[in-house]
Design a protein around this motif. Structure first.
Motif, PDB file in Angstrom:
ATOM      1  N   TYR A   1      58.825  86.068  79.805  1.00 23.97           N
ATOM      2  CA  TYR A   1      59.933  87.647  79.520  1.00 23.97           C
ATOM      3  C   TYR A   1      60.865  87.867  79.671  1.00 23.97           C
ATOM      4  O   TYR A   1      61.457  87.064  80.987  1.00 23.97           O
ATOM      5  CB  TYR A   1      58.471  88.099  79.736  1.00 23.97           C
ATOM      6  N   HIS A   2      61.589  88.367  79.198  1.00 20.93           N
ATOM      7  CA  HIS A   2      62.783  88.845  79.615  1.00 20.93           C
ATOM      8  C   HIS A   2      62.654  90.779  80.413  1.00 20.93           C
ATOM      9  O   HIS A   2      61.996  90.968  79.777  1.00 20.93           O
ATOM     10  CB  HIS A   2      64.132  89.464  79.104  1.00 20.93           C
ATOM     11  N   GLU A   3      62.863  90.733  81.687  1.00 24.12           N
ATOM     12  CA  GLU A   3      62.363  92.039  82.189  1.00 24.12           C
ATOM     13  C   GLU A   3      63.720  92.584  83.213  1.00 24.12           C
ATOM     14  O   GLU A   3      64.087  91.756  84.387  1.00 24.12           O
ATOM     15  CB  GLU A   3      61.241  91.646  83.047  1.00 24.12           C
ATOM     16  N   ALA A   4      63.749  93.484  84.086  1.00 25.10           N
ATOM     17  CA  ALA A   4      63.904  94.200  84.861  1.00 25.10           C
ATOM     18  C   ALA A   4      63.149  93.895  86.036  1.00 25.10           C
ATOM     19  O   ALA A   4      62.147  95.320  85.800  1.00 25.10           O
ATOM     20  CB  ALA A   4      64.883  95.357  84.467  1.00 25.10           C
ATOM     21  N   VAL A   5      63.029  93.155  86.919  1.00 28.46           N
ATOM     22  CA  VAL A   5      62.492  92.668  88.140  1.00 28.46           C
ATOM     23  C   VAL A   5      63.004  93.833  89.470  1.00 28.46           C
ATOM     24  O   VAL A   5      64.084  93.027  89.650  1.00 28.46           O
ATOM     25  CB  VAL A   5      62.122  91.892  88.207  1.00 28.46           C
ATOM     26  N   TYR A   6      62.410  94.733  90.181  1.00 25.88           N
ATOM     27  CA  TYR A   6      63.333  95.468  91.087  1.00 25.88           C
ATOM     28  C   TYR A   6      62.170  94.564  91.980  1.00 25.88           C
ATOM     29  O   TYR A   6      60.952  94.407  91.973  1.00 25.88           O
ATOM     30  CB  TYR A   6      62.804  96.679  90.611  1.00 25.88           C
ATOM     31  N   ILE A   7      62.419  94.834  92.840  1.00 25.84           N
ATOM     32  CA  ILE A   7      61.819  93.857  94.070  1.00 25.84           C
ATOM     33  C   ILE A   7      61.161  95.056  95.695  1.00 25.84           C
ATOM     34  O   ILE A   7      62.196  94.923  96.188  1.00 25.84           O
ATOM     35  CB  ILE A   7      62.427  92.019  94.861  1.00 25.84           C
TER      36      ILE A   7
ATOM     37  N   SER B   1      58.918 105.373  75.186  1.00 30.12           N
ATOM     38  CA  SER B   1      58.788 104.588  76.347  1.00 30.12           C
ATOM     39  C   SER B   1      58.476 102.765  75.094  1.00 30.12           C
ATOM     40  O   SER B   1      57.642 102.878  74.035  1.00 30.12           O
ATOM     41  CB  SER B   1      58.393 104.773  77.774  1.00 30.12           C
ATOM     42  N   ASN B   2      58.423 101.480  75.578  1.00 28.22           N
ATOM     43  CA  ASN B   2      57.923 100.800  75.276  1.00 28.22           C
ATOM     44  C   ASN B   2      56.509 100.788  75.186  1.00 28.22           C
ATOM     45  O   ASN B   2      55.818 100.348  76.207  1.00 28.22           O
ATOM     46  CB  ASN B   2      58.741  99.308  76.182  1.00 28.22           C
ATOM     47  N   PRO B   3      55.619 100.287  74.417  1.00 28.79           N
ATOM     48  CA  PRO B   3      53.882 100.187  73.973  1.00 28.79           C
ATOM     49  C   PRO B   3      53.360  99.437  74.565  1.00 28.79           C
ATOM     50  O   PRO B   3      52.882  99.218  74.619  1.00 28.79           O
ATOM     51  CB  PRO B   3      53.661 100.831  72.736  1.00 28.79           C
ATOM     52  N   PHE B   4      53.976  97.980  74.763  1.00 24.16           N
ATOM     53  CA  PHE B   4      53.593  97.058  75.265  1.00 24.16           C
ATOM     54  C   PHE B   4      53.974  96.842  76.664  1.00 24.16           C
ATOM     55  O   PHE B   4      53.354  95.603  77.073  1.00 24.16           O
ATOM     56  CB  PHE B   4      54.136  95.811  74.533  1.00 24.16           C
ATOM     57  N   GLU B   5      54.216  97.885  77.499  1.00 27.73           N
ATOM     58  CA  GLU B   5      54.352  97.334  78.776  1.00 27.73           C
ATOM     59  C   GLU B   5      53.456  96.524  79.747  1.00 27.73           C
ATOM     60  O   GLU B   5      52.771  95.575  80.475  1.00 27.73           O
ATOM     61  CB  GLU B   5      54.862  98.722  79.567  1.00 27.73           C
TER      62      GLU B   5
ATOM     63  N   GLY C   1      59.041  98.068  81.457  1.00 28.29           N
ATOM     64  CA  GLY C   1      59.065  98.582  80.736  1.00 28.29           C
ATOM     65  C   GLY C   1      60.035  98.420  79.736  1.00 28.29           C
ATOM     66  O   GLY C   1      59.338  98.328  78.458  1.00 28.29           O
ATOM     67  N   GLU C   2      60.817  96.930  79.916  1.00 26.63           N
ATOM     68  CA  GLU C   2      62.390  97.098  78.514  1.00 26.63           C
ATOM     69  C   GLU C   2      61.072  95.319  78.688  1.00 26.63           C
ATOM     70  O   GLU C   2      62.442  94.400  77.854  1.00 26.63           O
ATOM     71  CB  GLU C   2      63.446  96.760  79.433  1.00 26.63           C
ATOM     72  N   ALA C   3      60.369  95.032  79.467  1.00 24.59           N
ATOM     73  CA  ALA C   3      60.134  93.187  78.867  1.00 24.59           C
ATOM     74  C   ALA C   3      59.789  93.020  77.461  1.00 24.59           C
ATOM     75  O   ALA C   3      59.380  93.448  76.270  1.00 24.59           O
ATOM     76  CB  ALA C   3      58.585  93.514  79.600  1.00 24.59           C
ATOM     77  N   PHE C   4      59.980  91.540  77.153  1.00 21.20           N
ATOM     78  CA  PHE C   4      59.965  91.109  75.705  1.00 21.20           C
ATOM     79  C   PHE C   4      59.429  89.870  75.496  1.00 21.20           C
ATOM     80  O   PHE C   4      61.072  88.808  77.203  1.00 21.20           O
ATOM     81  CB  PHE C   4      60.586  91.768  74.493  1.00 21.20           C
ATOM     82  N   SER C   5      59.116  89.556  74.950  1.00 25.10           N
ATOM     83  CA  SER C   5      58.950  87.610  74.905  1.00 25.10           C
ATOM     84  C   SER C   5      60.074  87.311  73.714  1.00 25.10           C
ATOM     85  O   SER C   5      60.088  87.720  72.395  1.00 25.10           O
ATOM     86  CB  SER C   5      57.365  87.230  74.576  1.00 25.10           C
ATOM     87  N   HIS C   6      61.225  86.341  74.373  1.00 27.44           N
ATOM     88  CA  HIS C   6      62.283  85.535  73.453  1.00 27.44           C
ATOM     89  C   HIS C   6      61.454  85.381  72.321  1.00 27.44           C
ATOM     90  O   HIS C   6      62.022  84.977  71.028  1.00 27.44           O
ATOM     91  CB  HIS C   6      63.408  85.628  74.371  1.00 27.44           C
ATOM     92  N   THR C   7      60.326  84.186  72.492  1.00 30.23           N
ATOM     93  CA  THR C   7      59.361  83.951  71.084  1.00 30.23           C
ATOM     94  C   THR C   7      59.518  84.196  69.878  1.00 30.23           C
ATOM     95  O   THR C   7      58.876  83.668  69.105  1.00 30.23           O
ATOM     96  CB  THR C   7      58.695  82.392  71.935  1.00 30.23           C
ATOM     97  N   ASN C   8      59.018  85.924  70.289  1.00 34.05           N
ATOM     98  CA  ASN C   8      58.673  86.513  69.533  1.00 34.05           C
ATOM     99  C   ASN C   8      59.481  87.849  68.645  1.00 34.05           C
ATOM    100  O   ASN C   8      59.096  87.977  67.660  1.00 34.05           O
ATOM    101  CB  ASN C   8      56.819  87.350  70.316  1.00 34.05           C
ATOM    102  N   GLN C   9      60.639  87.738  69.163  1.00 38.20           N
ATOM    103  CA  GLN C   9      61.407  88.462  68.368  1.00 38.20           C
ATOM    104  C   GLN C   9      62.936  88.968  69.333  1.00 38.20           C
ATOM    105  O   GLN C   9      62.615  87.723  70.434  1.00 38.20           O
ATOM    106  CB  GLN C   9      61.206  90.072  69.256  1.00 38.20           C
ATOM    107  N   ASP C  10      63.945  88.911  69.028  1.00 37.89           N
ATOM    108  CA  ASP C  10      65.004  89.092  69.037  1.00 37.89           C
ATOM    109  C   ASP C  10      65.781  90.772  69.771  1.00 37.89           C
ATOM    110  O   ASP C  10      65.196  91.999  68.498  1.00 37.89           O
ATOM    111  CB  ASP C  10      65.583  88.556  67.672  1.00 37.89           C
ATOM    112  N   LYS C  11      66.094  90.602  70.787  1.00 40.61           N
ATOM    113  CA  LYS C  11      67.165  91.779  70.879  1.00 40.61           C
ATOM    114  C   LYS C  11      68.387  91.295  71.467  1.00 40.61           C
ATOM    115  O   LYS C  11      68.983  90.594  71.583  1.00 40.61           O
ATOM    116  CB  LYS C  11      66.338  92.985  72.542  1.00 40.61           C
ATOM    117  N   PHE C  12      69.321  92.598  70.869  1.00 42.29           N
ATOM    118  CA  PHE C  12      70.633  92.313  71.056  1.00 42.29           C
ATOM    119  C   PHE C  12      71.194  92.278  71.699  1.00 42.29           C
ATOM    120  O   PHE C  12      73.032  92.878  72.256  1.00 42.29           O
ATOM    121  CB  PHE C  12      71.191  92.651  69.306  1.00 42.29           C
ATOM    122  N   LYS C  13      70.341  93.956  72.643  1.00 36.54           N
ATOM    123  CA  LYS C  13      71.041  95.148  72.892  1.00 36.54           C
ATOM    124  C   LYS C  13      70.667  95.478  74.736  1.00 36.54           C
ATOM    125  O   LYS C  13      69.546  95.766  74.727  1.00 36.54           O
ATOM    126  CB  LYS C  13      71.067  96.550  72.497  1.00 36.54           C
TER     127      LYS C  13
END
Length: 398
Positions: free
Chosen positions: A2-8, A127-131, A241-253
């Protein structure tokens, strides 16, 4: 993956990106954009990047309150109004506010079924429904291993549901608190009660029904980073909240904050965001690009031609023009690392370790995504193997 904003969060009171955060590191935050356009598919998104001066009082009618979410986002697609004492989903009683973000407000609540405190993230309608499913998948992948270092770093999702609000349906996610010592007796005596601020319109008119009558300032349940010793620091990834799997979908922004946005997101807007971009930690405004070029090298030729200020800020071979150059690696290291350590009577980092740190950092600061180190390569690099991981193991055993 997953791509994600991860805050520690280090020893924060709740597992989310807003509130008691001592320091944070952004890997990547991305947002779907099927077509490149200037308009947003989310009704409230345009508000987030504009100030009262640019949007005018007609779209910014409320007196701003420091530390409080933007009240204009209590609109179609936006926040759900919540007050102290409310019961969410009949089971969770709101006790305090923990924080907010662009797509959610976060609350300390008491789970009346189990008699304990938990955190609830009440998301905006758009918001992202898949969070929650992303978080659950990541958490489940770690729970099966008894030795995984990531097992304690992924927050455990406890519950998820939806509530009907005045402007739509708001997803809600329940998670554990990272500070488990909270008790009902501790809260009022140690932290005080909720701090409320009256909400007022600039024009003096009454508030609409979708706006809470009073804003609630977030409570601070964390500890200052200087008060935490390393064995007590608990690292936890959060805000998916903005995570996505790059193998399942493309995102450009990319909606990663500018200080951490990979340069390819700016210079190659028609290329899908990729996993290598997750390693990169850049800003892309022209003023920050100056610092990148000064520290690293010229942008790739095809990107260099797209830089609007290159003729003002640089000579053709990349030397600073009409400005002072930014600090070199060596100057920054001396100023920001060695000197503070010296002032604290800490041992200075030896040249051998310094060179290994530089080598690792430069491997994550390449302009081209395909030239960046992978996460595994970083874990296997000299500095991690000889210094960081052995020290981490010592800390774990204390």
């Amino acid at each position: 993956m997953y791509h994600e904003a991860v805050y520690i969060n280090t020893n924060s009171a709740f597992p989310d990106a807003f509130g008691a955060v001592s320091y944070w590191f952004v890997i990547q935050q991305n947002q779907t954009k099927p077509a490149l356009s200037q308009s947003s598919s989310r009704p409230f998104l345009d508000l987030l990047s504009q100030s009262p001066k640019t949007i005018g009082f007609s779209r910014h009618p409320y007196e701003p309150i420091e530390g409080v979410e933007r009240l204009e986002i209590y609109c179609v697609g936006g926040y759900h109004p919540i007050n102290i004492g409310d019961h969410i989903h009949t089971r969770y009683q709101v006790v305090q506010k923990l924080g907010h973000g662009a797509y959610s407000t976060i609350w300390l609540v008491r789970d009346q079924r189990h008699g304990k405190y938990v955190a609830i993230k009440v998301c905006t309608v758009d918001s992202n429904p898949f969070e929650f499913s992303v978080l659950s998948e990541l958490s489940d992948s770690q729970q099966s291993s008894s030795t995984s270092l990531g097992k304690t770093m992924i927050p455990q999702g406890l519950d998820n549901f939806e509530i009907q609000g005045p402007k739509g349906i708001n997803p809600c996610y329940v998670s554990i608190l990272t500070r488990m010592s909270l008790s009902g007796a501790d809260l009022p005596s140690k932290y005080g009660g909720p701090e409320l601020v009256v909400i007022r319109r600039f024009d003096g008119q009454p508030l609409p029904s979708n706006i809470p009558p009073k804003a609630i300032l977030p409570i601070w349940l964390g500890e200052a980073s200087g008060e935490i010793i390393l064995p007590e620091a608990k690292i936890q990834f959060s805000d998916f909240g903005e995570a996505f799997s790059h193998t399942n979908q493309d995102k450009f922004k990319s909606h990663t904050p500018l200080v951490s946005r990979p340069p390819d997101a700016r210079f190659e807007p028609y290329t899908p965001l990729s996993l290598p971009s997750d390693i990169c930690m850049f800003a892309t405004e022209d003023s920050i690009t100056c610092e990148q070029v000064d520290a690293l090298d010229l942008l790739p030729r095809e990107w260099w031609s797209k830089s609007e200020e290159r003729h003002i800020k640089f000579t053709e071979d990349g030397r600073p023009l009409n400005r002072e150059p930014y600090w070199s690696w060596e100057e920054s290291f001396e100023q920001d690392i060695q000197q503070p350590r010296h002032r604290k009577a800490m041992p200075l980092i030896e040249p051998t370790e310094r060179d290994a740190i530089f080598k690792m950092l430069k491997s994550t600061l390449k302009f081209r995504p395909e030239n960046l180190f992978t996460a595994k390569q970083i874990i296997d690099c000299e500095w991690m193997v000889k210094w960081a991981l052995p020290e981490y193991e010592k800390i774990r055993k204390r």
